[in-house]
Design an enzyme around this catalytic site. Structure first.
Site, PDB file in Angstrom:
ATOM      1  N   HIS A 309      19.683  64.174  82.224  1.00 41.39           N
ATOM      2  CA  HIS A 309      18.568  64.082  83.163  1.00 41.39           C
ATOM      3  C   HIS A 309      17.289  64.424  82.440  1.00 41.39           C
ATOM      4  CE1 HIS A 309      16.166  64.608  86.781  1.00 41.39           C
ATOM      5  NE2 HIS A 309      17.081  63.862  87.373  1.00 41.39           N
ATOM      6  N   ASP A 367      24.397  61.363  90.278  1.00 50.82           N
ATOM      7  CA  ASP A 367      24.896  59.989  90.388  1.00 50.82           C
ATOM      8  C   ASP A 367      26.344  59.855  89.971  1.00 50.82           C
ATOM      9  OD1 ASP A 367      22.502  58.817  91.291  1.00 50.82           O
ATOM     10  OD2 ASP A 367      21.686  59.130  89.301  1.00 50.82           O
TER      11      ASP A 367
HETATM   12  N1  CMC Z   1      24.824  59.570  76.939  1.00 45.28           N
HETATM   13  C1  CMC Z   1      24.728  59.797  75.587  1.00 45.28           C
HETATM   14  N2  CMC Z   1      23.640  60.312  74.997  1.00 45.28           N
HETATM   15  C2  CMC Z   1      22.581  60.603  75.773  1.00 45.28           C
HETATM   16  C3  CMC Z   1      22.626  60.411  77.187  1.00 45.28           C
HETATM   17  C4  CMC Z   1      23.799  59.875  77.745  1.00 45.28           C
HETATM   18  N3  CMC Z   1      23.873  59.675  79.064  1.00 45.28           N
HETATM   19  N4  CMC Z   1      21.448  60.801  77.708  1.00 45.28           N
HETATM   20  C5  CMC Z   1      20.681  61.225  76.696  1.00 45.28           C
HETATM   21  N5  CMC Z   1      21.388  61.114  75.521  1.00 45.28           N
HETATM   22  C6  CMC Z   1      20.919  61.529  74.195  1.00 45.28           C
HETATM   23  C7  CMC Z   1      19.908  60.533  73.621  1.00 45.28           C
HETATM   24  O1  CMC Z   1      20.539  59.549  72.837  1.00 45.28           O
HETATM   25  C8  CMC Z   1      19.028  61.432  72.808  1.00 45.28           C
HETATM   26  O2  CMC Z   1      19.673  61.700  71.594  1.00 45.28           O
HETATM   27  P1  CMC Z   1      18.806  61.985  70.261  1.00 45.28           P
HETATM   28  O3  CMC Z   1      18.027  63.220  70.529  1.00 45.28           O
HETATM   29  O4  CMC Z   1      19.846  62.159  69.202  1.00 45.28           O
HETATM   30  O5  CMC Z   1      17.951  60.784  70.047  1.00 45.28           O
HETATM   31  C9  CMC Z   1      18.990  62.751  73.606  1.00 45.28           C
HETATM   32  O6  CMC Z   1      20.206  62.758  74.368  1.00 45.28           O
HETATM   33  C10 CMC Z   1      17.809  62.851  74.551  1.00 45.28           C
HETATM   34  O7  CMC Z   1      17.750  61.643  75.303  1.00 45.28           O
HETATM   35  P2  CMC Z   1      16.422  61.073  75.944  1.00 45.28           P
HETATM   36  O8  CMC Z   1      16.621  59.629  76.283  1.00 45.28           O
HETATM   37  O9  CMC Z   1      15.253  61.415  75.072  1.00 45.28           O
HETATM   38  O10 CMC Z   1      16.344  61.945  77.236  1.00 45.28           O
HETATM   39  P3  CMC Z   1      15.521  61.607  78.517  1.00 45.28           P
HETATM   40  O11 CMC Z   1      15.210  62.894  79.141  1.00 45.28           O
HETATM   41  O12 CMC Z   1      14.385  60.703  78.216  1.00 45.28           O
HETATM   42  O13 CMC Z   1      16.561  60.734  79.369  1.00 45.28           O
HETATM   43  C11 CMC Z   1      17.989  59.960  81.069  1.00 45.28           C
HETATM   44  C12 CMC Z   1      17.079  61.090  80.570  1.00 45.28           C
HETATM   45  C13 CMC Z   1      18.465  60.278  82.465  1.00 45.28           C
HETATM   46  C14 CMC Z   1      17.187  58.626  81.128  1.00 45.28           C
HETATM   47  C15 CMC Z   1      19.181  59.816  80.079  1.00 45.28           C
HETATM   48  O14 CMC Z   1      19.893  61.036  79.995  1.00 45.28           O
HETATM   49  C16 CMC Z   1      20.121  58.684  80.469  1.00 45.28           C
HETATM   50  O15 CMC Z   1      19.849  57.526  80.116  1.00 45.28           O
HETATM   51  N6  CMC Z   1      21.229  58.988  81.224  1.00 45.28           N
HETATM   52  C17 CMC Z   1      22.134  57.986  81.698  1.00 45.28           C
HETATM   53  C18 CMC Z   1      21.552  57.336  82.931  1.00 45.28           C
HETATM   54  C19 CMC Z   1      21.613  58.257  84.128  1.00 45.28           C
HETATM   55  O16 CMC Z   1      22.645  58.829  84.438  1.00 45.28           O
HETATM   56  N7  CMC Z   1      20.471  58.324  84.860  1.00 45.28           N
HETATM   57  C20 CMC Z   1      20.403  59.075  86.105  1.00 45.28           C
HETATM   58  C21 CMC Z   1      19.406  60.152  86.085  1.00 45.28           C
HETATM   59  S1  CMC Z   1      19.571  61.175  87.521  1.00 45.28           S
HETATM   60  C22 CMC Z   1      18.986  60.229  88.803  1.00 45.28           C
HETATM   61  C23 CMC Z   1      17.571  60.460  89.142  1.00 45.28           C
HETATM   62  O17 CMC Z   1      17.172  61.625  89.379  1.00 45.28           O
HETATM   63  O18 CMC Z   1      16.853  59.458  89.206  1.00 45.28           O
END
Ligand code: CMC
Length: 432
Positions: A309, A367
């Site tokens: 998240h 989710d």
């Molecule tokens: N699986 C594997 N690796 C992940 C995941 C995941 N679900 N989420 C983040 N990472 C890794 C990412 O590759 C990155 O690694 P590194 O630092 O080595 O480059 C690190 O964790 C940080 O990721 P980020 O994309 O910079 O983190 P963010 O805060 O921008 O992303 C997120 C948050 C929700 C978009 C992401 O965790 C994700 O894509 N999750 C899967 C989709 C999901 O379940 N979304 C629902 C969110 S909750 C609903 C809502 O409130 O809307």
């Protein structure tokens, strides 16, 4: 109201110093007010994804992502999920306080009396292909509400804003259920004002004229909880979209349609649908290590859907409640040997004990569990984000009202760091 602290932030920029006021909220990080930065220095800030930017002042919802706290108007989400109802929570989000008995009666009556939609709206549905995604339908028909309810589109009139807010909250279940019925080729079921908000919605989705439907109280409670848990989440992508769209003065129905469009994406509201699709793709417990490997591989775009998240770097407090509700629903429905569920539980166990996920603080989010619960309740995956939109309408509407009443509100207009061509002369086609 925020308070201006005595301290200032000093920016040392090319031999000149500039001071910016620091503002403090009631809880959470203070903010450096850089609204005069450009005027003072001729420079912008750069913050893609707004990871360090507060876009507004708000009194509605507070999240402490590190501690895993979510408060609606100060009340912890766990307490509301256990003790409140969706309509009471909706009143709280809209009005700022829990309702008295008479306030609740007036509010729930008003919502119940607005559940029907204009009969001509049925024609909109007929214009969609049967296999249209219900989110595509919802975006279209909610935007179209502005063509039906002209008497509640003047955003400068508080009474019209109140009517529009209540209409949206009341009609969203009807439209969401119609989108579902259309996609499965069944007749629309009219709302029944004798039923509670969640029961009425389940009835409109699952009743058919040929057979009486009795819905278990466990499922009604689960539906209500799912709505409470999704009702608001401060300045997330779709809420910010609603605020940005309405900052131009657009009407409320158009702005909520914009929020629905944003919510549809798999990184936001579409994640519950994506999570279930991923569980189905994994298929069996023995395949999990392969997918965990893919999720960790930097060169592979695959991510574990339903994990991680942007704000929660601790267990999502909504996921805790959702996990409990998920188990209640599965027990009530007698679902024990679902392969999808086996994959989900094992994936949860592995991810919670794997160094990669622990170090990056990637916990299961709401989710992950809501997808499993909704599937068990009989909803197809394509409806998951629709249910999210239905519940989040309350938050969108509360944030929209707050923004319009904020005297410092102005049209949202981010700036950019331009890296394209500098000025160049047009060339005729045969010289390119
Ligand atoms: N699986 C594997 N690796 C992940 C995941 C995941 N679900 N989420 C983040 N990472 C890794 C990412 O590759 C990155 O690694 P590194 O630092 O080595 O480059 C690190 O964790 C940080 O990721 P980020 O994309 O910079 O983190 P963010 O805060 O921008 O992303 C997120 C948050 C929700 C978009 C992401 O965790 C994700 O894509 N999750 C899967 C989709 C999901 O379940 N979304 C629902 C969110 S909750 C609903 C809502 O409130 O809307």
């Amino acid at each position: 109201m925020s308070e201006i602290k005595n301290e200032v932030a000093t920016l040392d920029l090319m031999d000149s110093k500039h001071e910016f006021p620091i503002m403090e909220g009631s809880v959470g990080p203070s903010v450096v007010n850089i609204s005069k930065l450009y005027a003072a220095t001729g420079q912008f800030t750069y913050d893609p994804g707004f990871t360090s930017t507060a876009s507004c002042e708000s009194t509605i919802t507070y999240i402490d992502g590190d501690e895993g706290i979510l408060l609606y108007r100060g009340y912890p989400i766990g307490q509301l999920a256990e003790k409140s109802s969706f309509l009471e929570t909706a009143f709280l989000l809209l009005e700022g306080e829990l309702p008295s008995n008479s306030e609740y009666k007036e509010f729930s009556n008003a919502i119940t009396q607005h559940t029907m939609v204009h009969e001509q709206l049925r024609n909109f549905f007929a214009g969609f292909r049967r296999d249209a995604h219900p989110m595509a339908i919802l975006c279209g028909v909610v935007g179209a509400l502005s063509a039906f309810y002209h008497d509640s589109t003047d955003i400068n009139d508080p009474y019209q804003r109140m009517v529009a807010s209540r209409r949206l909250i009341a009609k969203m279940p009807t439209l969401a259920a119609m989108a579902y019925k259309y996609s499965v080729g069944q007749p629309f079921v009219y709302p029944n004002n004798e039923l509670s908000y969640p029961e009425n919605f389940l009835n409109m989705c699952f009743a058919v004229p040929a057979k009486k439907l009795i819905i278990s109280p466990t499922l009604i409670k689960a539906m209500d909880r799912i709505f409470i848990l999704h009702a608001d989440h401060e300045q997330n992508a779709s809420t910010s979209t609603v605020r940005l769209a309405s900052s131009s003065g657009a009407n409320p129905f158009a702005c909520i349609a914009a929020g629905i469009a944003c919510l549809w994406g798999p990184a936001h509201g579409g994640a519950n649908e994506a999570a279930l699709k991923m569980l189905a793709e994994i298929g069996s417990v023995d395949k999990i290590p392969e997918y965990i490997k893919k999720a960790k591989d930097k060169n592979d775009p695959f991510r574990l859907m339903g994990f991680g998240h942007r704000v929660y770097k601790n267990y999502d407090p909504r996921a805790r409640v959702m996990q409990e509700t998920c188990h209640e629903v599965l027990t009530e429905l007698g679902i024990k040997d679902d392969p999808l569920l086996d994959v989900a539980m094992e994936l949860e166990r592995i991810a919670l004990s794997d160094d990669y996920f622990i170090e990056k603080k990637l916990y299961p989010n709401i989710d992950f569990y809501s997808g499993i619960t909704l599937k068990a309740m009989g909803f197809p995956t394509s409806m998951f984000t629709v249910l999210f939109a239905l519940a989040r309408t309350v938050g969108w509407v509360a944030q929209w009202n707050e923004m319009i009443e904020d005297p410092s509100q102005k049209i949202g207009r981010p700036r950019q760091l331009y890296t394209g061509y500098t000025e160049r002369d047009y060339k005729p086609a045969d010289h390119r």
